[in-house]
Design a protein around this motif. Structure first.
Motif, mmCIF file in Angstrom:
data_model
loop_
_atom_site.group_PDB
_atom_site.id
_atom_site.type_symbol
_atom_site.label_atom_id
_atom_site.label_comp_id
_atom_site.label_asym_id
_atom_site.label_seq_id
_atom_site.Cartn_x
_atom_site.Cartn_y
_atom_site.Cartn_z
ATOM 1 N N GLU A 217 38.850 50.565 33.896
ATOM 2 C CA GLU A 217 37.802 49.703 34.427
ATOM 3 C C GLU A 217 38.439 48.530 35.155
ATOM 4 O O GLU A 217 39.403 47.947 34.661
ATOM 5 N N PHE A 218 37.919 48.240 36.316
ATOM 6 C CA PHE A 218 38.441 47.120 37.098
ATOM 7 C C PHE A 218 37.305 46.178 37.448
ATOM 8 O O PHE A 218 36.222 46.634 37.824
ATOM 9 N N GLY B 155 44.292 45.645 28.182
ATOM 10 C CA GLY B 155 43.761 45.095 29.419
ATOM 11 C C GLY B 155 44.529 43.878 29.879
ATOM 12 O O GLY B 155 45.317 43.288 29.135
ATOM 13 N N ILE B 156 44.305 43.545 31.112
ATOM 14 C CA ILE B 156 44.918 42.346 31.683
ATOM 15 C C ILE B 156 43.853 41.600 32.448
ATOM 16 O O ILE B 156 42.941 42.208 33.034
ATOM 17 N N GLU B 157 43.919 40.261 32.411
ATOM 18 C CA GLU B 157 43.004 39.454 33.206
ATOM 19 C C GLU B 157 43.835 38.358 33.857
ATOM 20 O O GLU B 157 44.746 37.812 33.252
ATOM 21 N N PHE B 158 43.549 38.052 35.082
ATOM 22 C CA PHE B 158 44.252 36.934 35.698
ATOM 23 C C PHE B 158 43.390 36.285 36.778
ATOM 24 O O PHE B 158 42.459 36.899 37.305
ATOM 25 N N GLY B 159 43.738 35.033 37.034
ATOM 26 C CA GLY B 159 43.045 34.306 38.089
ATOM 27 C C GLY B 159 44.083 33.814 39.085
ATOM 28 O O GLY B 159 45.186 33.414 38.697
ATOM 29 N N VAL B 160 43.758 33.897 40.350
ATOM 30 C CA VAL B 160 44.690 33.422 41.367
ATOM 31 C C VAL B 160 43.971 32.450 42.287
ATOM 32 O O VAL B 160 42.738 32.367 42.292
ATOM 33 N N LEU B 161 44.750 31.724 43.053
ATOM 34 C CA LEU B 161 44.231 30.768 44.030
ATOM 35 C C LEU B 161 43.213 29.832 43.397
ATOM 36 O O LEU B 161 42.045 29.819 43.750
ATOM 37 N N ASN B 162 43.709 29.093 42.396
ATOM 38 C CA ASN B 162 42.827 28.158 41.707
ATOM 39 C C ASN B 162 41.593 28.833 41.131
ATOM 40 O O ASN B 162 40.492 28.293 41.168
ATOM 41 N N ASN B 163 41.791 30.030 40.661
ATOM 42 C CA ASN B 163 40.718 30.813 40.059
ATOM 43 C C ASN B 163 39.614 31.182 41.028
ATOM 44 O O ASN B 163 38.512 31.528 40.623
ATOM 45 N N ARG B 164 39.919 31.111 42.302
ATOM 46 C CA ARG B 164 38.877 31.559 43.238
ATOM 47 C C ARG B 164 38.756 33.076 43.216
ATOM 48 O O ARG B 164 37.725 33.623 43.548
ATOM 49 N N VAL B 165 39.841 33.695 42.812
ATOM 50 C CA VAL B 165 39.770 35.149 42.611
ATOM 51 C C VAL B 165 40.153 35.437 41.159
ATOM 52 O O VAL B 165 41.192 35.002 40.694
ATOM 53 N N VAL B 166 39.254 36.090 40.456
ATOM 54 C CA VAL B 166 39.497 36.448 39.070
ATOM 55 C C VAL B 166 39.411 37.963 38.966
ATOM 56 O O VAL B 166 38.472 38.556 39.483
ATOM 57 N N ALA B 167 40.419 38.554 38.340
ATOM 58 C CA ALA B 167 40.419 40.014 38.290
ATOM 59 C C ALA B 167 40.835 40.487 36.912
ATOM 60 O O ALA B 167 41.486 39.760 36.152
ATOM 61 N N GLY B 168 40.440 41.690 36.581
ATOM 62 C CA GLY B 168 40.816 42.251 35.291
ATOM 63 C C GLY B 168 40.859 43.763 35.365
ATOM 64 O O GLY B 168 40.260 44.371 36.248
ATOM 65 N N LEU C 273 34.750 48.699 39.181
ATOM 66 C CA LEU C 273 34.959 50.139 39.328
ATOM 67 C C LEU C 273 35.302 50.708 37.967
ATOM 68 O O LEU C 273 36.103 50.138 37.233
ATOM 69 N N ALA C 274 34.664 51.787 37.624
ATOM 70 C CA ALA C 274 34.998 52.472 36.377
ATOM 71 C C ALA C 274 35.297 53.923 36.684
ATOM 72 O O ALA C 274 34.620 54.553 37.496
ATOM 73 N N ILE C 275 36.333 54.421 36.047
ATOM 74 C CA ILE C 275 36.689 55.836 36.171
ATOM 75 C C ILE C 275 36.705 56.359 34.751
ATOM 76 O O ILE C 275 37.462 55.857 33.914
ATOM 77 N N GLN C 276 35.849 57.304 34.451
ATOM 78 C CA GLN C 276 35.779 57.728 33.046
ATOM 79 C C GLN C 276 35.657 59.231 32.897
ATOM 80 O O GLN C 276 35.055 59.906 33.718
ATOM 81 N N THR C 277 36.269 59.737 31.844
ATOM 82 C CA THR C 277 36.222 61.170 31.561
ATOM 83 C C THR C 277 36.168 61.400 30.061
ATOM 84 O O THR C 277 36.900 60.770 29.306
ATOM 85 N N THR C 278 35.284 62.282 29.654
ATOM 86 C CA THR C 278 35.246 62.712 28.262
ATOM 87 C C THR C 278 35.603 64.186 28.222
ATOM 88 O O THR C 278 35.057 64.973 28.997
#
Lengths: 532, 1081
Positions: free
Chosen positions: B805-806, B753-766, B826-831
C-alpha cells in the motif's frame, strides 16, 4: 486515592463475573428443537414413515439407484407413449450422480442412531429394540444395492468424517445378531410394566410388541434367505433360522399409516391418484404397464391383472376406475416391453396403474406384505430351514398367492379373493401349480416367479434381489425370468448386478471409497456378496 | 430542471447591516527564528472570516479589541492572538517538525499519536469525507484510503454498499469489516443511516495488528466512526446546508435498434382475422415479425405500418410503424431522480463542556417512477468535565423509509428485466394506462406474451420498508491523579425494521383467457392463469448492548513514557426476524423464511386489492421466525513504551470467551507487538532541507476469530417431512452437523512500513507491506451422508493475503491566492488459497461462495470458475464444427480470473484560487474480471447491440479453428449456420461462461465539485458568518475497456463474498448533479 483504585477494580471485576452460564446458555437454538426436545415419541414416527416412503416409493430418479428403474427392468412398468424415450431405464444405464437412496437410508439411520443413543434405559427399551430392527432393514437394503458400505464407522459425525467400509457379509451377520437381540429383548419385556409401550407414535403396530417380534423375525428370515446361495454360510444360516423359528412370522401385512389424508396422501396414491382439485397426480400419466408382466397374467388367467392395471384409456379420474368387472377381458390391457415406448396399436397409451394399488389417499403404506412373508417362508421351508417339508412349502406358497389376492381385493371381498386365489393356484399351469416333487431349483423358480407376480408395484426391490441371488450365468438370468431390454443401445446384457457408489463418497470420502474398490465397480460384473 | 431548482430552497435571511467598531490591524507571521512564514491563514476565531498572509508573512484585517485571531497553516502549530490596543502585531508561531503529533483514534477509541503507531492506519476527517456530499458514510470513503475497496453494488433510492479492507481473506465467512460508532459495534446496515455531516472523523484500521484489541470480530479490519460532540471555542456554530441533487441514468447498456420481435415461432397466427400472418414466410423461409414477442430476433425494421400485440376484445390492434422508437425502453420508462437534503447542526461549548446537535432530512425520488425513500435523523452528543470526573454521551435516532417497485407476477422478475424484454419498436412510454380495460396498456391487452406491463408493476407491486434505529453511548471517566484514569462505557443500539411487500392480483378478461394458444398473451405465461394477490410481512429487530471498562495508567520514567491500559468488554447481540407470506413470487425482503410456506400444490393469496393484511388472505400462509443471540466477554491489556519520542514499543494481549463455540473450545488469545522508530529523531543528521522526518514501523499479530452463526454447536431437529399428520407430530435430525469440536480460526500477520515527510512536510508519503496467514478458517464442508450428515462446519481453509500500500499527500502549490493539494493512494493485493479441507476428501475446490466464485487451491481468491468452449489446447482458439460453424461446450470448467481488484488507485485533488475551490476524486480498479450475466441475458432477448455485431447474418466465428483432414486449421470459410437466434440464443456460445467474462477494470471520476466561499463578502454583517455554494457532480465519468459495453463492473448481484456478477437485478448506474448551499451562523 487508594479507595478510588479499589472501587474501580471492583467494578471491573464485577463486569468480568457475569455468571457461569452467561455464555453457555446460548448454545441451544431457540429456533429449532435440540436433542433434549426430541423425545423417542417424536423421532420414531418420522423414522418409520420415512422408511416406508422409501421402500414403498416406486417412483424416483431413473438410472441412479431407484426402485422405479427396478420396476421397469423387472417388466412391471414402463413409460407411457408420448413421453420422450427413457433411454436410461431401457438401456440399463446407471450413473453415480444421484445418491438419493444412499442419502435417504443413511438419513433415516442417523435418526435411528440418535434414537438408539437416547433410549438406553429400561423405560425406553421397546423404542430401542424397534430402532434396532429398523436399522437392520436400512443397512440390509443398502448392502443389497451397494455391497460393502460404511457400517461400523458410519453415523459418527465429527467422530469420523471419513468412515471406512465394512465387508457386506460381516454386516449381514451383525444385523442378524442385532435382530436376535431385539427379539429376545422385546420378548423378555412383554410383561414388564416398567417398560414403556409406544402408542400412536408407533405408526406401524401402535405398540403391539408381539407384532414387532413377528416383523423382526420376518426381516431376519428374509435376510438369511437372501444368503441362500452363499454355500460357505449354510450351517450358520440354518442355525440362525432355527434359533428364532418358533417366534413365528408375519401373517398379515405390516402397514404404516401416520394419518394420511386427502391433502397428505399415501405415497402410492400421491403418485397415481387424484389430487383434491380433481387432477391426476404426475406419475399417473407418465407411468404405465409393461407388457412382460401382462403377458404372464394373461398366460396364467390371473385376474389380478385387472387390479394391478387398468384397461386402456381408464385412469384414476375415470368413473369406472374402481369397478373391475370379472372375468376380465384380457385383451383390454396393453403395455410396452422394456426397450420400447410405442403407442398402442389403436393409438392410445398403455394400461395405467390399477385400483388394487391406488385405493384411496388414506390407504396404508406397505412395509412388508404378508404375501412376501409367506413366499419367504415357503422358500426357507423348501430348504429345510423351517419344518414341514415340501407340503408345508406348498401351503405357504399358496398362502402367499391368497394374501396377494386379498391385498388387491380381487372380487370385492376377502372371501371372494380367497376363492379366486384358490381357483388360480389350482390351475395346472407352469409356475402356478406348485410342482411337488420337482427339483429344488424348479420349485424355487416357481416360488420366485409367483412372488414376482404378486409384488408388482408393492415392493419391487425383493423380486430384483431374488433375480440377482439366483442368477445363473448359463441362463444369463435369475428367477423370475423376465425379458431383456430390446433397446439396441443398452449398455449391458441384462439387469445390472449392483450400483455405483454415489459421487459424494468419491468426493468426500475418497480414501475409504477407493479402498472399497469404488473405482472398479462394474454394474454388470461386480456382485453383491450373496450372488452366486 | 424546474423541480431541481425548486428543491434548492435557499433560506432567506434578513440580516441587519450593522456598523462594526472594528479597526484595521496589520501583522506579520514569523517562526521562532523570526523568519517570515508565507501564506498563513489568518481568520477570526469561530468564523471563516479572514485573510491570508502574503509571501513575506504580512497580513491585515479588521478586528475589534478582545476578539481572537487564529493563525493557521501547513507546517506550524495553530496560534491564537487576542486583539489588544495595538494595531500592529507580530505573531510568532512554532514550526511543526512533522505531522506526527496528529492524534489518531485507534482500537477501542484509544487516541494515540501517529508517531507511536507501529502499524498503518488511515484517518478521514469530516471535510474529506463530505467532499462528495455523500448520502452515506461509505460513499464518502471512496478513493480516500489505500487498500479500502468501497463498492456501490447497485443503484436505486436505497443503494447497497460493500466495503472490503485489503481484499477478501475468508473463503466463506463474510469479508466485510467491523464497524464501530462511538465505541460500539454496529451492523453494516446501521452505518448507512448515520448522517455523514455528524461525523467528526473516520479511522480505518486495515491491519489485524491495529484491530487486535477488538478481538474476534476484527479480522477483516475496522472502520471506526467518531461523531461530533461540539466545539471547544465558546461561540455556538450553527450550520445549515441545503442540497439539491438531480440523478440521471448513465452508462446504459448498448441496445440494438435495428430488429423487431421474433422468438422462434412457426405456424399461423390470428387465423381468420384481418391480422392473420405466418411466423415464417412459406416462400422465402425467412422469419416474419412476431408482434407479441419479448425477444428481438425478427426481420430488420423497415418503417412499414404494423401492429404490436394481438387484437383486443373490440377487434382493434395497436398500430405502430415497424421501426425503432427514438428512445429505447429504458429511456422511455425511467425518469430523472431528485434528492433533497437538508442538514442543520448546532455546535457549541468551551474547554470543559461541549454539545452537538445535528438533524438531517433526505428525500429521494428515484429514477424508477414512484420509487421513493426518505431519511430523517437527529443526533445529540456532548461532553462535560468537572474536577476529576467527566462524561460524554451520544444519542442518535434515525428513521428510514423506502418504497420501491416489487417483482412481476409470473416468475418474480425485477422491473429492469421487464424493460430489457421490450423490443425496440414498442412505444412503452405510451402504454401507461393499464386501468382502462380497452387500453393496450391493460394486462389483458398488453402486447408482450411473456412479461407484464412495467407500468402495471409500478402501481401494483411495492416493497415498503420502514426502519427506526437508535444508538446511544454513555461514558463516564474519573481521573483522580495525573497518571491514572478509569472509564466506564455503556452502549446500546436498537434497530427495528418493518417490511411490507405486496402485489395486487392480476385478473384477466374473459377474452384474454379465451385467446390463449397461438394468439398468445401474458395470460398463458403464468401457468395457473389469474394470479392471486401476494403479501409478505416481515419484521427484524436487532439489538446490541455493550459494556466497556477501561483503566489507563500513564507514567513517565526518565526518558521512558509508558501507558498501560487494562480493560474488559462484554456484549450481547440479539436479533429477531419474523416473516409471514401469502401468494407467490414475493420472497422475504430481508430475512430468510425459516419454516412453513404454502404447501406444494396449494394456493394462497390476498382476498382484496388494496387490503394488505395477512388476516384477509386465503390458503395457508407461510410463516417463520428466527432468533439469533450471541455474547462475548473479553479481557485485555495494552502497553506502550516510548523512549524519548524516538522509539515506541507497543504490545497487547486479549482473551475472549464467546458463546458461539462449545464451552471448552470457546476461548482464544489475541496478541500483537509493534514498534515505531523515528529514525530522523535518532539520527538527527538525516534531517535536512529535503527530508523533514522519517519513521519505520513493523508489527506482528496473532488474532483469533469465530465466523459462525449462533447455535452452531448443537444439532437441531426439523419437522419431519409430511408431518404433522392430524395431531401426530414428528421430528427428524437436521442433516447439517453442528460441530461442537470447532475451535476459533486464526490470523497471523506481519506488517512493515515506512513513512516520511519531505520539503518541510509539504510532501508526506508512506508505504506498507503486509503478509496475512488466515488459517483454521471455519468452513462448511460437504460430507458423505454415511457420516450421518450432509454438511458440517469444520476448521479448515488456509489462505495467505499479501499486499503493498502506498500513500502520498502533497501540498503542490501554496501561494497567496493559489493552493493545490493532491493525495494519492495505491494498493496491490492478492489472496491465495493454500489449502482447503482435508485428508479424506482431496478437496481442491470450494463452491458455495456465490456467483460462480470458487476457492481453488493454489490460485488467487475469489476465482471465477465457469464453463468454456472447446478450444485447441495448443493455441487456445475456439474450435468450431466443420459443418455448422458453431462452437461447442467443453466438459470441464475453467478458472477465468479473480473477481476482486488487484490494483486500486485513488486520487483526490483540491485546487483553490482565493475563495474558489475545485475538487476531483478519481479512482481506478483493475486486474480483475467479472461475469457479465446481464449481457448474457440480453443476448437471449436480442436487445443487446452485441447481437447485431454481424448484422444478424451468418459469419465466421472470429479467430476460430476447424478440423480439416484430421488437423486443426484456422477457420477461413466455415460460416455459422445461423447468425441470428440460432447463434445468439441456441448455440453453445451463449451457454459458455467464458463468452461473458470481461475485464472489470475501470477508471472513474467519482466526484467533481466547484465551490465558492462567500465568507469574505459577508464580513460586513453579523448574523451570517459564512456561506458556501457548491456545484457537484458524482459518478461523473467512467472509462471502461471496450468489451464491457454493458454496465458498471462494480455492480454486483449480492452483498456477499461472491463478487463479479452483473445482473438485471440492479438498475443501471446513474450520474448525479448537486447544488449545495451551506450557511454558518
Amino acid at each position: 486515592m487508594k479507595k478510588v483504585l479499589i472501587a474501580t477494580l471492583i467494578i471491573t471485576a464485577s463486569g468480568m463475573g457475569c455468571g457461569k452460564d452467561y455464555l453457555s446458555s446460548l448454545q441451544n437454538s431457540p429456533n429449532a428443537p435440540t436433542s433434549s426436545a426430541a423425545t423417542p415419541q417424536l423421532v420414531l414416527p418420522a423414522a418409520i414413515t420415512n422408511l416406508v416412503n422409501i421402500v414403498n416409493d416406486v417412483t424416483g430418479v431413473i438410472g441412479n439407484p431407484s426402485y422405479e428403474s427396478q420396476a421397469v427392468w423387472l417388466g412391471y412398468w414402463n413409460y407411457q407413449p408420448g413421453y420422450s424415450f427413457n433411454s436410461g431405464a431401457a438401456g440399463y444405464i446407471e450413473t453415480s450422480g444421484g445418491p438419493q437412496l444412499w442419502d435417504n437410508y443413511y438419513g433415516i439411520l442417523t435418526n435411528l442412531n440418535f434414537l438408539l443413543g437416547e433410549t438406553q434405559g429400561v423405560a425406553n427399551a421397546n423404542y430401542h429394540d424397534i430402532a434396532e430392527i429398523l436399522e437392520a432393514v436400512c443397512f440390509q437394503n443398502l448392502v443389497d444395492l451397494y455391497n460393502d458400505i460404511p457400517y461400523s464407522q458410519a453415523l459418527k459425525g465429527q467422530g469420523n468424517f471419513y468412515p471406512n467400509y465394512d465387508k457386506a457379509s460381516d454386516i449381514y451377520d451383525s444385523l442378524t445378531s442385532k435382530i436376535d437381540n431385539a427379539i429376545t429383548d422385546i420378548n423378555a419385556n412383554l410383561n414388564n410394566a416398567a417398560v414403556g409401550v409406544p402408542g400412536v407414535e408407533d405408526v406401524m403396530f401402535a405398540g403391539n410388541m408381539q407384532n414387532w417380534i413377528l416383523f423382526a423375525n420376518t426381516v431376519k428370515l428374509r435376510l438369511l434367505v437372501r444368503e441362500s446361495n452363499v454355500s460357505s454360510k449354510m450351517a450358520y444360516v440354518t442355525s440362525e433360522v432355527t434359533k428364532t423359528a418358533s417366534m413365528g412370522y408375519l401373517t398379515s401385512d405390516a402397514l404404516v399409516n401416520p394419518g394420511y389424508s386427502a391433502s397428505k396422501p399415501n405415497n402410492m396414491y400421491g403418485g397415481f391418484g387424484v389430487s383434491p382439485s380433481g387432477s391426476l397426480y404426475g406419475d399417473a400419466s407418465y407411468i404405465g404397464a409393461n407388457e412382460a408382466v401382462i403377458d404372464f397374467y394373461r398366460a396364467t388367467n390371473d385376474d389380478r391383472l385387472g387390479y394391478f392395471f387398468t384397461p386402456k384409456n381408464v385412469v384414476a379420474t375415470s368413473p369406472n376406475y374402481y369397478n373391475v368387472t370379472l372375468p376380465l377381458n384380457f385383451s383390454d390391457y396393453w403395455g410396452n416391453y422394456l426397450g420400447t415406448q410405442n403407442a398402442n396399436p389403436d393409438g392410445t397409451g398403455s394400461s395405467n396403474i390399477g385400483s388394487g394399488l391406488v385405493v384411496s389417499p388414506t390407504q396404508s403404506a406397505v412395509m412388508i406384505s404378508a404375501t412376501e412373508s409367506y413366499f419367504v417362508q415357503a422358500e426357507a421351508t423348501l430348504y429345510g430351514w423351517l419344518p414341514g417339508g415340501a407340503t408345508q412349502a406348498q401351503t405357504l406358497y399358496q398362502n402367499g398367492i391368497t394374501k396377494s389376492y386379498e391385498f388387491l381385493g380381487v372380487g370385492g371381498s376377502t372371501a371372494a379373493a380367497d376363492g379366486y386365489a384358490a381357483t388360480y393356484y389350482g390351475q395346472n399351469i407352469g409356475y402356478v401349480a406348485f410342482p411337488t416333487g420337482a427339483s429344488t431349483d424348479s420349485l424355487v423358480h416357481t416360488i420366485l416367479t409367483q412372488k414376482w407376480a404378486a409384488m408388482n408395484g408393492i415392493s419391487v426391490a425383493e423380486p430384483y434381489n431374488d433375480w440377482r441371488r439366483t442368477f445363473n450365468s448359463g441362463m444369463n438370468s435369475g428367477y423370475p425370468i423376465v425379458p431383456v431390454s430390446i433397446y439396441n443401445a443398452k449398455v449391458g446384457p441384462h439387469m445390472p448386478f449392483r450400483y455405483y457408489y454415489p459421487t459424494e463418497e468419491q468426493n468426500n470420502n475418497n480414501a475409504a471409497w477407493a479402498a472399497a474398490g469404488g473405482a472398479t465397480v462394474d454394474p454388470f460384473n461386480s456382485k453383491i456378496f450373496w450372488m452366486p | 430542471m424546474r423541480k431541481f431548482l425548486t428543491l434548492l430552497v435557499l433560506p432567506v435571511f434578513f440580516c441587519a447591516l450593522a456598523y462594526s467598531q472594528a479597526k484595521l490591524i496589520t501583522g506579520k507571521v514569523t517562526d521562532q527564528q523570526g523568519q517570515p512564514i508565507p501564506f498563513a491563514s489568518v481568520r477570526m476565531k469561530g468564523s471563516k472570516l479572514g485573510t491570508a498572509a502574503d509571501v513575506d508573512g504580512n497580513f491585515s484585517l479588521r478586528a475589534k479589541t478582545g476578539e481572537v485571531i487564529l493563525i493557521s497553516g501547513a507546517g506550524f502549530a495553530e496560534k491564537e492572538v487576542t486583539v489588544g490596543a495595538e494595531t500592529a502585531i507580530t505573531v510568532q508561531v512554532s514550526r511543526k517538525e512533522n505531522n506526527l503529533t496528529e492524534v489518531v483514534v485507534t482500537a477501542l477509541g484509544i487516541k494515540r499519536e501517529s508517531k507511536a503507531l507501529g502499524y498503518s492506519t488511515a484517518t478521514v476527517n469530516a471535510e474529506a469525507l463530505n467532499t462528495s456530499k455523500p448520502v452515506n458514510v461509505a460513499q464518502g470513503l471512496i478513493g480516500q484510503v489505500s487498500g479500502a475497496q468501497v463498492s456501490i453494488i447497485n443503484n436505486g433510492v436505497d443503494p447497497q454498499i460493500r466495503i472490503q479492507l485489503r481484499g477478501e481473506r475468508h473463503v466463506i465467512a463474510d469479508n466485510q469489516p467491523l464497524y464501530i460508532v462511538d465505541g460500539m459495534e454496529v451492523n453494516p446496515d446501521f452505518i448507512i443511516t448515520i448522517n455523514p455531516e455528524d461525523i467528526d472523523n473516520v479511522s480505518i484500521l486495515k491491519s489485524a495488528s491495529a484491530a487486535a484489541l477488538y478481538g474476534s470480530e476484527a479480522s477483516n479490519g475496522v472502520v471506526i466512526i467518531t461523531t461530533k460532540k461540539g466545539s471547544k471555542n465558546g461561540k455556538p456554530i450553527i450550520n445549515l446546508t441545503q442540497t439539491a441533487t438531480e440523478e440521471r441514468l448513465a452508462y446504459l447498456p448498448k441496445l440494438q435498434n435495428q430488429f423487431g420481435g421474433y422468438g422462434g415461432e412457426s405456424g399461423v397466427f390470428f387465423p381468420g382475422t384481418p391480422y392473420q400472418f405466418t411466423a415464417i414466410n412459406p416462400y422465402t423461409g425467412f422469419t416474419n415479425y412476431i408482434p407479441f414477442e419479448n425477444q428481438s430476433y425478427g426481420p430488420a425494421f423497415n418503417g412499414a405500418p404494423s401492429f404490436i400485440g394481438f387484437p383486443n376484445q373490440n377487434g382493434k390492434v395497436d398500430s405502430v410503424p415497424y421501426a425503432a422508437q427514438s428512445k429505447d425502453a429504458i429511456q422511455q420508462f425511467m425518469q430523472t431522480g431528485y434528492t433533497s437534503q437538508t442538514d442543520l447542526s448546532v455546535s457549541l461549548g468551551d474547554s470543559k463542556n461541549s454539545n452537538f446537535i445535528g438533524v438531517q432530512y433526505v428525500n429521494v425520488d428515484g429514477t424508477v417512477p414512484k420509487d421513493q425513500s426518505q431519511r430523517a435523523s437527529a443526533r445529540v452528543g456532548g461532553k462535560r468535565t468537572f474536577g476529576i470526573f467527566s462524561y460524554d454521551y451520544t444519542a442518535n435516532y434515525s428513521h428510514k423509509y423506502s418504497n420501491v417497485v416489487g417483482n412481476d407476477i409470473t416468475q418474480g422478475w425485477p422491473i429492469y428485466w421487464t424493460l430489457l424484454n421490450t423490443p425496440a419498436n414498442i412505444p412503452i412510454g405510451s402504454l401507461k394506462n393499464w386501468q382502462d380495460p380497452n387500453s393496450f396498456g391493460n394486462l389483458s391487452n398488453y402486447y408482450n406474451a411473456y412479461y407484464i406491463n412495467p407500468w402495471w408493476q409500478v402501481d401494483n407491486a411495492r416493497n415498503i420498508s420502514k426502519q427506526d434505529a437508535f444508538q446511544g453511548t454513555f461514558s463516564a471517566s474519573i481521573k483522580p491523579v495525573d497518571w491514572f484514569s478509569a472509564t466506564y462505557r455503556l452502549s446500546v443500539q436498537v434497530t427495528n425494521a418493518v417490511y411490507k411487500g405486496y402485489r395486487n392480483a392480476a385478473d384477466f378478461s374473459p377474452y384474454a383467457i379465451e385467446a390463449t394458444g397461438p394468439s398468445s398473451n401474458i395470460y398463458g405465461t403464468p401457468s395457473s392463469g389469474d394470479i392471486s394477490g401476494a403479501l409478505v410481512d416481515e419484521t427484524l429487530l436487532t439489538k446490541r448492548l455493550q459494556q466497556d471498562i477501561l483503566l489507563t495508567f500513564q507514567k513517565n520514567f526518565g526518558d521512558f513514557a509508558t501507558t498501560l491500559i487494562l480493560g474488559n468488554t462484554i456484549w450481547d447481540r440479539y436479533s429477531n426476524n419474523q416473516i409471514q407470506t401469502v401468494g407467490n413470487n414475493v420472497g422475504a425482503i430481508n430475512g430468510v423464511l425459516i419454516s412453513g410456506g404454502t404447501p406444494q400444490g396449494q394456493t394462497s393469496g390476498l382476498i382484496l386489492p388494496g387490503i394488505y393484511n395477512i388476516a384477509y388472505s386465503y390458503g395457508i400462509p407461510g410463516a417463520g421466525n428466527n432468533i439469533q443471540e450471541s455474547r462475548l466477554q473479553g479481557y485485555y491489556g495494552d502497553l506502550t513504551v516510548g523512549y524519548n519520542d524516538m522509539l515506541f514499543l507497543h504490545g497487547n494481549y486479549r482473551r475472549d470467551y464467546s458463546s458461539l463455540l462449545a464451552p471448552g473450545n470457546n476461548s482464544y488469545d489475541v496478541y500483537g507487538v509493534d514498534a515505531s522508530i523515528l529514525f530522523t529523531e535518532i539520527f538527527p543528521g538525516l534531517k535536512n532541507s529535503f527530508l523533514s522526518y522519517g519513521k519505520l514501523r513493523g508489527a506482528y499479530s496473532h488474532t483469533g476469530q469465530i465466523t459462525l452463526n449462533p447455535y452452531s454447536t448443537v444439532n437441531t431437529f426439523n419437522v419431519a417431512g409430511g408431518y404433522p399428520y392430524g395431531g401426530l407430530s414428528a421430528l427428524s435430525l437436521s442433516s447439517n452437523y453442528n460441530n461442537p469440536a470447532n475451535t476459533p480460526e486464526a490470523t497471523n500477520e506481519v506488517e512493515v512500513g515506512i513513512e516520511f515527510g519531505v520539503l518541510n512536510n509539504r510532501v508526506v508519503a508512506g508505504a506498507t507491506y503486509y503478509h496475512d496467514n488466515n488459517y483454521n478458517q471455519l468452513f462448511p464442508v460437504t460430507l458423505t451422508t454415511s457420516t450421518g450428515f450432509s454438511s458440517a462446519n469444520v476448521n479448515a481453509a488456509n489462505t495467505i493475503s499479501t499486499g503493498l500500500e502506498f500513500d502520498l499527500k502533497a501540498n503542490v502549490i501554496r501561494s497567496r491566492d493559489w493552493k493545490w493539494d493532491v493525495q494519492g493512494n495505491l494498493a496491490i493485493q492478492t489472496t491465495t488459497v493454500e489449502s482447503l479441507y482435508g485428508s479424506g476428501s482431496n478437496q481442491t475446490k470450494q463452491t458455495g461462495i456465490g456467483n460462480a466464485n470458487e476457492a481453488i487451491v493454489g490460485m488467487t481468491f475469489p476465482q471465477l470458475y465457469v464453463s468454456d468452449l472447446v478450444r485447441d489446447s495448443a493455441t487456445g482458439k475456439v474450435i468450431v464444427n466443420s459443418s455448422t460453424g458453431l462452437p461447442s461446450l467443453s466438459n470441464s470448467e475453467v478458472a477465468a480470473g479473480r473477481t476482486t481488484p488487484k490494483y486500486i488507485l485513488g486520487l483526490t485533488s483540491s485546487l483553490s484560487y482565493k475563495a474558489l475551490t475545485f475538487r476531483v476524486i478519481a479512482d481506478y480498479r483493475g486486474g480483475y474480471v467479472f461475469y457479465n450475466s446481464a449481457e448474457q441475458n440480453l443476448d437471449f432477448t436480442g436487445a443487446s447491440a452485441h447481437t447485431t455485431s454481424n448484422g444478424r447474418q451468418n459469419f465466421i466465428y472470429p479467430n476460430s479453428e476447424v478440423m480439416q483432414n484430421g488437423k486443426l486449421v484456422p477457420n477461413t470459410n466455415v460460416y455459422t449456420q445461423d447468425g441470428n437466434l440460432g447463434f445468439w440464443v441456441s448455440s453453445q456460445y451463449r451457454a459458455a461462461g467464458t463468452s461473458y467474462v470481461e475485464n472489470a477494470a475501470a477508471w472513474k471520476v467519482r466526484t467533481i465539485s466547484l465551490s465558492y466561499d462567500f465568507t469574505q463578502l459577508l464580513s460586513h454583517q453579523k448574523i451570517l458568518r459564512g456561506a458556501t455554494l457548491t456545484a457537484l457532480c458524482n459518478n461523473a465519468l467512467m472509462f471502461r475497456p471496450k468489451e464491457n459495453d454493458f454496465t458498471d463492473p462494480e455492480f454486483n448481484f449480492s452483498n456477499a463474498n461472491g463478487q463479479g456478477n452483473n445482473t438485471y437485478y440492479q438498475l443501471p448506474p446513474s450520474r448525479t448533479f448537486s447544488l449545495i448551499a451551506s450557511f454558518n451562523f
